[in-house]
Design an enzyme around this catalytic site. Structure first.
Site, PDB file in Angstrom:
ATOM      1  N   THR A 149       0.833  -1.209   0.000  1.00 36.38           N
ATOM      2  CA  THR A 149       0.000   0.000   0.000  1.00 36.38           C
ATOM      3  C   THR A 149       0.867   1.259   0.000  1.00 36.38           C
ATOM      4  OG1 THR A 149      -1.712  -1.127   1.269  1.00 36.38           O
ATOM      5  CG2 THR A 149      -1.772   1.281   1.253  1.00 36.38           C
ATOM      6  N   THR A 200       0.684  -0.053   6.298  1.00 34.35           N
ATOM      7  CA  THR A 200       0.762  -0.866   5.089  1.00 34.35           C
ATOM      8  C   THR A 200       1.047  -2.296   5.510  1.00 34.35           C
ATOM      9  OG1 THR A 200       1.937  -1.179   2.983  1.00 34.35           O
ATOM     10  CG2 THR A 200       3.225  -0.354   4.825  1.00 34.35           C
ATOM     11  N   GLY A 201       0.618  -3.247   4.696  1.00 35.92           N
ATOM     12  CA  GLY A 201       0.845  -4.644   5.043  1.00 35.92           C
ATOM     13  C   GLY A 201      -0.382  -5.499   4.812  1.00 35.92           C
ATOM     14  N   ASP A 202      -0.582  -6.466   5.664  1.00 37.35           N
ATOM     15  CA  ASP A 202      -1.700  -7.404   5.543  1.00 37.35           C
ATOM     16  C   ASP A 202      -2.967  -6.750   6.090  1.00 37.35           C
ATOM     17  OD1 ASP A 202      -3.527  -9.478   5.633  1.00 37.35           O
ATOM     18  OD2 ASP A 202      -2.109 -10.947   6.417  1.00 37.35           O
ATOM     19  N   GLY A 203      -3.721  -6.140   5.192  1.00 36.24           N
ATOM     20  CA  GLY A 203      -4.871  -5.338   5.603  1.00 36.24           C
ATOM     21  C   GLY A 203      -5.959  -6.097   6.331  1.00 36.24           C
TER      22      GLY A 203
END
Length: 288
Positions: A149, A200-203
């Site tokens: 993201t 940001t990352g694993d939403g």
């Protein structure tokens, strides 16, 4: 005056933000313009952002984006938006012209059309790389990793702060899936008396912890951006255990122009503030 962006590919965006801020542009204009250029570039799509991003499991690119100003109630977002290469610009229109704060799917698309945005066929939203990856997914059920993201925060000369995020989401996700990015407090949060943060990352996991809100609240209580980000990450790791922690990166910026980050993985980011003539490329190490 300051700007910060997630991941190494944010460097050109943060460079543009620096120039716009020094030219006296408003923080919201700065974030929108820099974000839109990345979103609308097929070459950056493989970073899971905008045009050229990976499609869902039906082969359709669906984008999420949000923008939040430090002023109370100034937030707008879209999710599962199809056919628009600059979803952050639509999110801003939601903030400014809609009685609602978040529009999704067909409703977001209808609003975009009403606001004069051009809706393009899905093949115009794909790149050769994302189309090929989708074909491989269909044939071999082989996915690609990606949680990159784009998050940008700008603090302008007038003391306004704005944060924006944009993503095409997890590659080959279920149609209609929405992650943390367009959710206030999860993917982003801003308070003009304190600062702003983005994640940001694993939403699908991030949204369960409201980390951006948590970071800003800790800064409000006196923590530096770095301390706040690390405290939030440590809290998440306490709940998940370090070895089972999901991918998450955090960026934060306070009203003094100080920046901070923390991440469960090696996390490149870029930033600029008054103490630096040029944009800095940095990497936040994962916890040992």
């Amino acid at each position: 005056m300051a700007a910060i962006g997630t991941w190494a590919f944010s460097y050109p965006a943060v460079e543009e933000m620096k120039d716009l801020i020094l030219a006296g542009e408003n923080a919201t204009d700065v974030v929108e313009r820099a974000m839109a250029e990345v979103e609308n570039d097929r070459e950056t799509g493989h970073h899971v952002v905008g045009r050229g991003g990976f499609p869902n499991s039906m082969g359709v690119v669906e984008c999420d984006a949000a923008i939040m100003e430090g002023s109370p109630g100034r937030f707008g977002a879209v999710a599962a938006l199809r056919g628009v290469g600059v979803p952050c610009r639509v999110a801003r229109k939601v903030m400014e012209r809609s009685p609602h704060s978040l529009l999704v799917g067909e409703g977001a698309l209808k609003f975009a059309v009403e606001q004069g945005f051009t809706v393009e066929p899905n093949d115009k939203m794909l790149s050769d790389r994302s189309a090929s990856a989708y074909q491989e997914f269909l044939e071999k059920k082989k996915g690609v990793s990606g949680h990159d993201t784009l998050g940008l925060i700008a603090l302008d000369l007038m003391g306004n702060i704005t944060v924006g995020v944009s993503t095409s989401g997890v590659p080959f996700k279920s149609p209609g899936r929405v992650g943390d990015s367009p959710l206030p407090g999860c993917g982003l949060f801003a308070d003009r008396t304190v600062g702003a943060a983005a994640a940001t990352g694993d939403g699908d996991k991030i949204m369960c912890y409201c980390p951006s809100f948590h970071v800003v609240q800790l800064m409000k209580q006196g923590s530096t951006p770095r301390e706040a980000c690390h405290t939030v990450l440590a809290d998440i790791m306490t709940k998940t255990s370090q070895e089972n922690c999901f991918e998450i990166g955090l960026i934060a910026l306070n009203m003094k122009g100080d920046v901070g980050t923390a991440s469960s993985v090696e996390f490149p980011y870029t930033f600029w503030n008054q103490s630096h003539e040029s944009v800095q490329k940095c990497t936040q190490s994962s916890p040992s």
